[in-house]
Motif scaffolding. Structure first.
Motif, mmCIF file in Angstrom:
data_model
loop_
_atom_site.group_PDB
_atom_site.id
_atom_site.type_symbol
_atom_site.label_atom_id
_atom_site.label_comp_id
_atom_site.label_asym_id
_atom_site.label_seq_id
_atom_site.Cartn_x
_atom_site.Cartn_y
_atom_site.Cartn_z
ATOM 1 N N GLY A 185 16.914 10.474 2.477
ATOM 2 C CA GLY A 185 16.636 11.909 2.402
ATOM 3 C C GLY A 185 16.720 12.380 0.963
ATOM 4 N N ASP A 186 16.495 13.669 0.773
ATOM 5 C CA ASP A 186 16.494 14.280 -0.553
ATOM 6 C C ASP A 186 17.811 13.981 -1.279
ATOM 7 O OD1 ASP A 186 16.332 15.939 -2.771
ATOM 8 O OD2 ASP A 186 16.495 17.793 -1.607
ATOM 9 N N PRO A 187 17.745 13.386 -2.492
ATOM 10 C CA PRO A 187 18.979 13.113 -3.232
ATOM 11 C C PRO A 187 19.624 14.372 -3.797
ATOM 12 C CG PRO A 187 17.077 12.393 -4.498
ATOM 13 C CD PRO A 187 16.571 12.851 -3.164
ATOM 14 N N GLY A 188 18.964 15.519 -3.678
ATOM 15 C CA GLY A 188 19.534 16.794 -4.100
ATOM 16 C C GLY A 188 19.655 16.925 -5.604
ATOM 17 N N GLU A 189 20.115 18.109 -6.020
ATOM 18 C CA GLU A 189 20.240 18.366 -7.456
ATOM 19 C C GLU A 189 21.352 17.545 -8.096
ATOM 20 O OE1 GLU A 189 20.034 22.354 -8.765
ATOM 21 O OE2 GLU A 189 18.219 22.772 -7.606
ATOM 22 N N SER A 190 22.285 17.046 -7.292
ATOM 23 C CA SER A 190 23.332 16.167 -7.826
ATOM 24 C C SER A 190 22.810 14.746 -8.015
ATOM 25 C CB SER A 190 24.528 16.129 -6.877
ATOM 26 O OG SER A 190 24.177 15.440 -5.673
ATOM 27 N N GLY A 191 21.741 14.411 -7.263
ATOM 28 C CA GLY A 191 21.183 13.059 -7.305
ATOM 29 C C GLY A 191 21.891 12.085 -6.386
ATOM 30 N N ASP A 249 11.768 19.831 -7.768
ATOM 31 C CA ASP A 249 11.931 19.925 -6.324
ATOM 32 C C ASP A 249 11.848 18.512 -5.765
ATOM 33 O OD1 ASP A 249 12.040 22.711 -6.424
ATOM 34 O OD2 ASP A 249 9.867 22.913 -6.183
ATOM 35 N N PRO A 250 12.306 18.307 -4.529
ATOM 36 C CA PRO A 250 12.237 16.956 -3.958
ATOM 37 C C PRO A 250 10.788 16.488 -3.808
ATOM 38 C CG PRO A 250 13.061 18.542 -2.341
ATOM 39 C CD PRO A 250 12.912 19.265 -3.623
ATOM 40 N N LYS A 251 10.576 15.214 -4.065
ATOM 41 C CA LYS A 251 9.274 14.570 -3.925
ATOM 42 C C LYS A 251 9.441 13.376 -2.999
ATOM 43 C CE LYS A 251 7.760 17.066 -7.459
ATOM 44 N NZ LYS A 251 7.044 18.281 -7.210
ATOM 45 N N THR A 252 8.342 12.965 -2.367
ATOM 46 C CA THR A 252 8.383 11.767 -1.527
ATOM 47 C C THR A 252 7.150 10.926 -1.782
ATOM 48 O OG1 THR A 252 7.233 12.820 0.339
ATOM 49 C CG2 THR A 252 9.651 12.907 0.344
ATOM 50 N N ILE A 253 7.293 9.646 -1.500
ATOM 51 C CA ILE A 253 6.161 8.731 -1.505
ATOM 52 C C ILE A 253 6.377 7.758 -0.347
ATOM 53 C CG2 ILE A 253 7.222 7.137 -3.163
ATOM 54 C CD1 ILE A 253 4.341 6.733 -4.291
ATOM 55 N N GLN A 285 0.827 -1.192 0.000
ATOM 56 C CA GLN A 285 0.000 0.000 0.000
ATOM 57 C C GLN A 285 0.865 1.247 0.000
ATOM 58 O OE1 GLN A 285 -3.503 0.275 -0.234
ATOM 59 N NE2 GLN A 285 -2.772 2.306 -0.690
ATOM 60 N N TRP A 286 0.878 1.921 -1.133
ATOM 61 C CA TRP A 286 1.553 3.206 -1.223
ATOM 62 C C TRP A 286 0.594 4.266 -0.691
ATOM 63 C CZ3 TRP A 286 6.514 3.242 -2.780
ATOM 64 C CH2 TRP A 286 6.973 2.184 -3.522
ATOM 65 N N SER A 287 1.153 5.312 -0.102
ATOM 66 C CA SER A 287 0.318 6.418 0.363
ATOM 67 C C SER A 287 1.116 7.707 0.275
ATOM 68 C CB SER A 287 -0.151 6.183 1.805
ATOM 69 O OG SER A 287 0.949 6.202 2.689
ATOM 70 N N ASN A 288 0.442 8.820 0.464
ATOM 71 C CA ASN A 288 1.086 10.137 0.479
ATOM 72 C C ASN A 288 1.916 10.410 -0.771
ATOM 73 O OD1 ASN A 288 -0.003 10.526 3.034
ATOM 74 N ND2 ASN A 288 1.803 9.720 4.054
ATOM 75 N N ALA A 289 1.422 9.980 -1.925
ATOM 76 C CA ALA A 289 2.121 10.279 -3.176
ATOM 77 C C ALA A 289 1.973 11.764 -3.481
ATOM 78 C CB ALA A 289 1.557 9.453 -4.313
ATOM 79 N N PRO A 290 2.993 12.367 -4.098
ATOM 80 C CA PRO A 290 2.866 13.776 -4.467
ATOM 81 C C PRO A 290 1.804 13.929 -5.548
ATOM 82 C CG PRO A 290 4.789 12.832 -5.495
ATOM 83 C CD PRO A 290 4.233 11.779 -4.571
ATOM 84 N N GLY A 291 1.268 15.104 -5.671
ATOM 85 C CA GLY A 291 0.279 15.343 -6.712
ATOM 86 C C GLY A 291 0.913 15.404 -8.090
ATOM 87 N N ASP A 292 0.076 15.411 -9.090
ATOM 88 C CA ASP A 292 0.538 15.552 -10.463
ATOM 89 C C ASP A 292 1.134 16.948 -10.639
ATOM 90 O OD1 ASP A 292 -0.569 13.044 -10.744
ATOM 91 O OD2 ASP A 292 -2.411 13.797 -11.639
ATOM 92 N N THR A 315 9.781 6.092 3.772
ATOM 93 C CA THR A 315 9.722 7.185 2.803
ATOM 94 C C THR A 315 10.777 7.003 1.726
ATOM 95 O OG1 THR A 315 8.970 8.693 4.538
ATOM 96 C CG2 THR A 315 9.840 9.692 2.530
ATOM 97 N N LEU A 316 10.352 7.115 0.476
ATOM 98 C CA LEU A 316 11.267 7.131 -0.655
ATOM 99 C C LEU A 316 11.324 8.571 -1.162
ATOM 100 C CD1 LEU A 316 13.020 5.338 -2.533
ATOM 101 C CD2 LEU A 316 11.043 5.246 -4.072
ATOM 102 N N TYR A 317 12.514 9.150 -1.178
ATOM 103 C CA TYR A 317 12.738 10.521 -1.642
ATOM 104 C C TYR A 317 13.224 10.446 -3.077
ATOM 105 C CZ TYR A 317 12.880 11.270 3.401
ATOM 106 O OH TYR A 317 12.582 11.294 4.743
ATOM 107 N N TRP A 318 12.730 11.358 -3.960
ATOM 108 C CA TRP A 318 13.133 11.286 -5.360
ATOM 109 C C TRP A 318 13.000 12.625 -6.053
ATOM 110 C CZ3 TRP A 318 8.950 11.910 -8.817
ATOM 111 C CH2 TRP A 318 7.682 11.759 -8.246
#
Length: 150
Positions: free
Chosen positions: A82-88, A47-51, A26-33, A110-113
């Motif tokens: 955490g946030d992979p940042g602009e470098s990834g 910008d950073p996104k999470t799911i 069960q995935w939850s709290n996905a960012p919006g489109d 939490t998966l940050y992407w």
């Protein structure tokens, strides 16, 4: 016993009387489109996104189904720390890698992407992308991205 009448059909439960199994992922709290926009020739990082993954099992994969926008190449950077940042690569990030990504050891939390769009200087820069998140063969969350590079 074990038959059901629908509006225009009849169903019989042929087989065992045991309950079927249901996926527990069960995935939850996905960012919006969202929209990624700019000019042909641009490189853009979201910008950073999470799911959130509440109760997965097995491994996670991330896929991209892109329509049109042949001038746009999308890659993803992800991290469980955490946030992979602009470098990834910040916070143990994967770096920006090509889709489809599979075999990610991620079953809860939490998966940050971030998504990176590299746009050619000419060609078709408009279309859509659907980023799908799958765990243990179950996909129940995706993010729709509108691509608008002209």
């Amino acid at each position: 016993d074990d038959f059901y009448i629908g509006q225009t059909f009849l169903v019989h439960n042929k087989g065992s009387n045991s309950e079927p199994t249901y996926p527990t992922t069960q995935w939850s709290n996905a960012p919006g489109d969202f929209t990624m926009a700019g000019s042909l020739g641009d490189t853009l990082i979201t910008d950073p996104k999470t799911i959130e993954l509440v109760n997965g099992s097995g491994t996670t994969s991330i896929a991209n189904a892109q329509t049109s926008a042949t001038a746009v190449t999308l890659t993803i950077a992800y991290s469980t720390s955490g946030d992979p940042g602009e470098s990834g690569t910040d916070n143990g990030g994967s770096g920006f890698v090509s889709f489809d990504v599979s075999g990610i050891s991620f079953t809860t939390g939490t998966l940050y992407w971030r998504i990176k769009a590299v746009v050619a200087g000419s060609g078709d820069g408009t279309g859509t992308s659907v980023i799908s998140f799958t765990n243990n063969g179950v996909t129940n969350s995706d993010v729709d991205i509108t691509l608008n590079f002209t």
